[in-house]
Scaffold this motif. Structure first.
Motif, PDB file in Angstrom:
ATOM      1  N   THR A  91       9.551 -67.964   3.200  1.00  0.00           N
ATOM      2  CA  THR A  91       9.699 -67.738   4.655  1.00  0.00           C
ATOM      3  C   THR A  91      11.090 -68.393   4.990  1.00  0.00           C
ATOM      4  N   LEU A  92      11.236 -69.732   4.433  1.00  0.00           N
ATOM      5  CA  LEU A  92      12.706 -70.348   4.770  1.00  0.00           C
ATOM      6  C   LEU A  92      13.841 -69.657   3.690  1.00  0.00           C
ATOM      7  N   VAL A  94      14.413 -66.515   3.339  1.00  0.00           N
ATOM      8  CA  VAL A  94      14.882 -64.985   4.189  1.00  0.00           C
ATOM      9  C   VAL A  94      15.253 -65.456   5.374  1.00  0.00           C
ATOM     10  N   ASP A  95      14.988 -66.531   6.008  1.00  0.00           N
ATOM     11  CA  ASP A  95      15.424 -66.832   7.540  1.00  0.00           C
ATOM     12  C   ASP A  95      16.752 -66.744   7.699  1.00  0.00           C
ATOM     13  N   LEU A  97      18.952 -69.061   7.652  1.00  0.00           N
ATOM     14  CA  LEU A  97      19.492 -70.316   8.175  1.00  0.00           C
ATOM     15  C   LEU A  97      19.553 -71.455   7.262  1.00  0.00           C
ATOM     16  N   ASP A  99      19.110 -75.515   7.378  1.00  0.00           N
ATOM     17  CA  ASP A  99      18.798 -76.677   8.199  1.00  0.00           C
ATOM     18  C   ASP A  99      18.359 -77.874   7.456  1.00  0.00           C
ATOM     19  N   HIS A 102      14.814 -78.825   6.504  1.00  0.00           N
ATOM     20  CA  HIS A 102      14.016 -77.750   6.070  1.00  0.00           C
ATOM     21  C   HIS A 102      14.660 -77.170   4.567  1.00  0.00           C
ATOM     22  N   GLU A 104      14.866 -74.991   1.196  1.00  0.00           N
ATOM     23  CA  GLU A 104      14.103 -73.869   0.938  1.00  0.00           C
ATOM     24  C   GLU A 104      13.366 -74.022  -0.249  1.00  0.00           C
ATOM     25  N   VAL A 124      20.341 -69.626   0.414  1.00  0.00           N
ATOM     26  CA  VAL A 124      20.374 -68.618   1.402  1.00  0.00           C
ATOM     27  C   VAL A 124      21.062 -67.331   1.027  1.00  0.00           C
ATOM     28  N   THR A 128      23.345 -62.030   4.208  1.00  0.00           N
ATOM     29  CA  THR A 128      23.032 -62.244   5.347  1.00  0.00           C
ATOM     30  C   THR A 128      23.600 -63.466   6.233  1.00  0.00           C
ATOM     31  N   TRP A 129      23.944 -64.341   5.275  1.00  0.00           N
ATOM     32  CA  TRP A 129      24.826 -65.601   5.816  1.00  0.00           C
ATOM     33  C   TRP A 129      25.977 -64.909   6.098  1.00  0.00           C
TER      34      TRP A 129
END
Length: 187
Positions: A91-92, A94-95, A97, A99, A102, A104, A124, A128-129
């Motif tokens: 989940t992390l 593909v988000d 982001l 952080d 958190h 990955e 990441v 997307t990034w």
């Protein structure tokens, strides 16, 4: 008197540049040390932040309920060191982001049937990034991410990653991929 004035003027023209050159030469290492110290302080701060964010994962049994699961087996270096076993939170990943609190992936070194937390990896998707950040590659607290193009051994699309060896010292640096102090041989 004109001879003394001329001598003083000549001496000043000769000595002043030498004094300035010596001043800059001795000051340069001081500025470099400040810059190096500042970079080291930022690095130490990021490692400290990662440790604070991942303390609960020292016990590998806390990884599963938080969405992390083992992937790829134990990853050894091509010629030295290892990374260990990555426990990845899909989940992390593909988000899109990044952080510090958190990561990955959590990285564990196998010790028999036990797992010892040694570091984390921030991951990441590159497309997307870059789309969401004006084509600027990611950095976390001043640490640039490494670009990993496809095809790669993980069979992922192009991605950016940053390792942080927060729980195991790495003689090559806290943000280098392979850690000579980590091994897959004790599983």
């Amino acid at each position: 008197m004109p001879r003394i004035t001329s001598l003083i003027h000549t001496s000043t023209q000769t000595i002043l540049p030498l004094v300035l050159m010596v001043s800059f030469t001795t000051a340069s290492p001081l500025f470099a040390q400040d810059s190096e110290h500042s970079s080291h302080a930022t690095s130490a701060e990021l490692v400290r932040d990662v440790r604070e964010a991942t303390t609960q994962f020292l016990d590998v049994n806390n990884a599963g309920p938080a969405g992390y699961g083992p992937a790829f087996g134990c990853v050894s270096g091509p010629d030295h060191g290892a990374m260990g076993i990555h426990y990845v939170n899909g989940t992390l990943v593909v988000d899109g982001l990044i952080d510090v609190a958190h990561p990955e992936a959590l990285i564990y070194e196998p010790v028999g049937n036990k797992r010892r937390l040694v570091g984390v990896e921030y991951i990441v998707d590159a497309a997307t990034w870059l789309k969401n950040n004006n084509n600027t590659p990611p950095a976390l607290d001043g640490q640039d991410f490494q670009f990993v193009p496809a095809p790669n051994r993980f069979n992922l699309a192009d991605f950016f990653e940053l390792h942080v060896w927060a729980w195991r010292d790495n003689p090559q640096g806290a943000f280098v991929d392979w850690n000579n102090n980590v091994t897959c041989e004790r599983q």
